[in-house]
Design a protein around this motif. Structure first.
Motif, PDB file in Angstrom:
ATOM      1  N   THR A 195       0.841  -1.194   0.000  1.00  0.00           N
ATOM      2  CA  THR A 195       0.000   0.000   0.000  1.00  0.00           C
ATOM      3  C   THR A 195       0.877   1.246   0.000  1.00  0.00           C
ATOM      4  O   THR A 195       1.821   1.357   0.794  1.00  0.00           O
ATOM      5  CB  THR A 195      -0.911   0.040   1.241  1.00  0.00           C
ATOM      6  OG1 THR A 195      -1.732  -1.133   1.251  1.00  0.00           O
ATOM      7  CG2 THR A 195      -1.789   1.282   1.223  1.00  0.00           C
ATOM      8  N   ILE A 196       0.584   2.174  -0.891  1.00  0.00           N
ATOM      9  CA  ILE A 196       1.294   3.451  -0.921  1.00  0.00           C
ATOM     10  C   ILE A 196       0.766   4.338   0.190  1.00  0.00           C
ATOM     11  O   ILE A 196      -0.445   4.606   0.277  1.00  0.00           O
ATOM     12  CB  ILE A 196       1.114   4.145  -2.283  1.00  0.00           C
ATOM     13  CG1 ILE A 196       1.762   3.305  -3.395  1.00  0.00           C
ATOM     14  CG2 ILE A 196       1.723   5.543  -2.258  1.00  0.00           C
ATOM     15  CD1 ILE A 196       1.547   3.866  -4.784  1.00  0.00           C
ATOM     16  N   VAL A 197       1.640   4.779   1.070  1.00  0.00           N
ATOM     17  CA  VAL A 197       1.240   5.650   2.170  1.00  0.00           C
ATOM     18  C   VAL A 197       1.035   7.075   1.671  1.00  0.00           C
ATOM     19  O   VAL A 197       0.048   7.735   1.980  1.00  0.00           O
ATOM     20  CB  VAL A 197       2.288   5.611   3.302  1.00  0.00           C
ATOM     21  CG1 VAL A 197       1.909   6.581   4.409  1.00  0.00           C
ATOM     22  CG2 VAL A 197       2.435   4.200   3.838  1.00  0.00           C
ATOM     23  N   GLU A 198       1.991   7.568   0.886  1.00  0.00           N
ATOM     24  CA  GLU A 198       1.866   8.886   0.276  1.00  0.00           C
ATOM     25  C   GLU A 198       2.804   8.973  -0.915  1.00  0.00           C
ATOM     26  O   GLU A 198       3.778   8.221  -1.009  1.00  0.00           O
ATOM     27  CB  GLU A 198       2.185   9.999   1.283  1.00  0.00           C
ATOM     28  CG  GLU A 198       3.607   9.949   1.823  1.00  0.00           C
ATOM     29  CD  GLU A 198       3.883  11.106   2.772  1.00  0.00           C
ATOM     30  OE1 GLU A 198       3.308  12.187   2.548  1.00  0.00           O
ATOM     31  OE2 GLU A 198       4.666  10.932   3.718  1.00  0.00           O
ATOM     32  N   GLY A 199       2.528   9.879  -1.819  1.00  0.00           N
ATOM     33  CA  GLY A 199       3.373  10.027  -3.002  1.00  0.00           C
ATOM     34  C   GLY A 199       2.718  10.949  -4.015  1.00  0.00           C
ATOM     35  O   GLY A 199       1.491  11.127  -4.022  1.00  0.00           O
ATOM     36  N   THR A 200       3.546  11.558  -4.854  1.00  0.00           N
ATOM     37  CA  THR A 200       3.047  12.442  -5.907  1.00  0.00           C
ATOM     38  C   THR A 200       3.879  12.231  -7.161  1.00  0.00           C
ATOM     39  O   THR A 200       5.000  11.703  -7.108  1.00  0.00           O
ATOM     40  CB  THR A 200       3.146  13.928  -5.500  1.00  0.00           C
ATOM     41  OG1 THR A 200       4.513  14.233  -5.191  1.00  0.00           O
ATOM     42  CG2 THR A 200       2.262  14.232  -4.302  1.00  0.00           C
TER      43      THR A 200
END
Length: 211
Positions: free
Chosen positions: A71-76
Motif C-alpha cells: 500500500t502506498i502511504v503517500e506520493g506524488t
C-alpha cells in the motif's frame, strides 16, 4: 626543457597498449555519437517545431498505483515528459540555445578524455598541456552546465505559461528551477584531475633530478 618536453614513461606492454587503443577508439566513437545525436536532436526539433520537455508537476498518484498487496502511504508525480508544439519564438530559441550549450559541453569532455588517451598511447602523461586541458574542460563544463540548464529551465517555465498555467496551485504545472548536479560534480572532478596531473608532473621532474 619546456613543460611538454617530458621524457616518455616505460613502453607499454602489448595488452596494455591494446587496452588503451580500445579506450581511445571507444572514446572517439562516443564523442562522434554525442555530436551527431545532439545535432540531429536539435535540428529535428527546429524543423518539426516540436520540443521534448521534462516539466515539473505536482499531482497525486493514480488510484490504480497500489492494486497489489503493498500500500502506498503517500506520493506524488513530480515530472512529466511532453512533446510541445506552437511555442513562441523566444521560448524555442532558449531551448535551442540551452541544448547547444549542453551538447558542446559534453563534447568537450569527450575530447579531453580522447586527448588523455592519446597522450597515454604516446607514453607522455605528465605534461603541462594535460593539466590545462582538464582544468579548462572542468571549468567550461561547470559554466556550460549552469548556463545550459538555466536556459532550458527558463524556457520550461515559459512553455508552461504558454500551455495555460497560472502557477497559482490550480493547474498541473509547477514553476520551479531544477538543476542537475551531476555535470557540476564532473566539472569539479575534471579540475581535480588536472591538479593531479600538475602534481605528478612536478613529482616526475623532482624524481628525474635525483637520478
Amino acid at each position: 626543457m619546456s613543460a611538454d618536453e617530458v621524457p616518455a614513461i616505460a613502453p607499454w606492454g602489448k595488452w596494455d597498449k591494446a587496452a588503451l587503443q580500445g579506450i581511445f577508439g571507444l572514446g572517439a566513437f562516443l564523442a562522434a555519437l554525442t555530436l551527431i545525436s545532439g545535432v540531429i536532436g536539435i535540428v529535428s526539433e527546429l524543423v518539426a517545431g516540436q520540443y521534448l520537455l521534462t516539466l515539473p508537476v505536482s499531482q497525486p498518484l493514480p488510484a490504480g498505483a497500489d492494486t497489489g498487496p503493498a500500500t502506498i502511504v503517500e506520493g506524488t508525480l513530480d515530472t512529466a515528459t511532453v512533446m510541445v508544439s506552437d511555442l513562441s519564438a523566444a521560448t524555442a530559441a532558449l531551448i535551442t540555445a540551452g541544448s547547444v550549450v549542453m551538447v558542446l559541453s559534453n563534447l568537450l569532455v569527450s575530447i579531453a578524455l580522447l586527448y588523455l588517451a592519446w597522450r597515454l598511447l604516446r607514453r607522455e602523461p605528465f605534461i603541462r598541456s594535460l593539466t590545462w586541458t582538464f582544468v579548462a574542460t572542468g571549468g567550461v563544463l561547470l559554466v556550460g552546465s549552469v548556463v545550459g540548464q538555466t536556459l532550458i529551465q527558463i524556457a520550461n517555465v515559459q512553455a508552461m505559461s504558454e500551455l495555460g498555467s497560472e502557477f497559482d496551485g490550480s493547474g498541473i504545472w509547477v514553476a520551479m528551477l531544477q538543476i542537475d548536479g551531476a555535470p557540476l560534480a564532473l566539472g569539479f572532478t575534471l579540475m581535480l584531475v588536472g591538479a593531479a596531473f600538475e602534481y605528478a608532473q612536478k613529482l616526475s621532474a623532482e624524481t628525474r633530478g635525483l637520478v
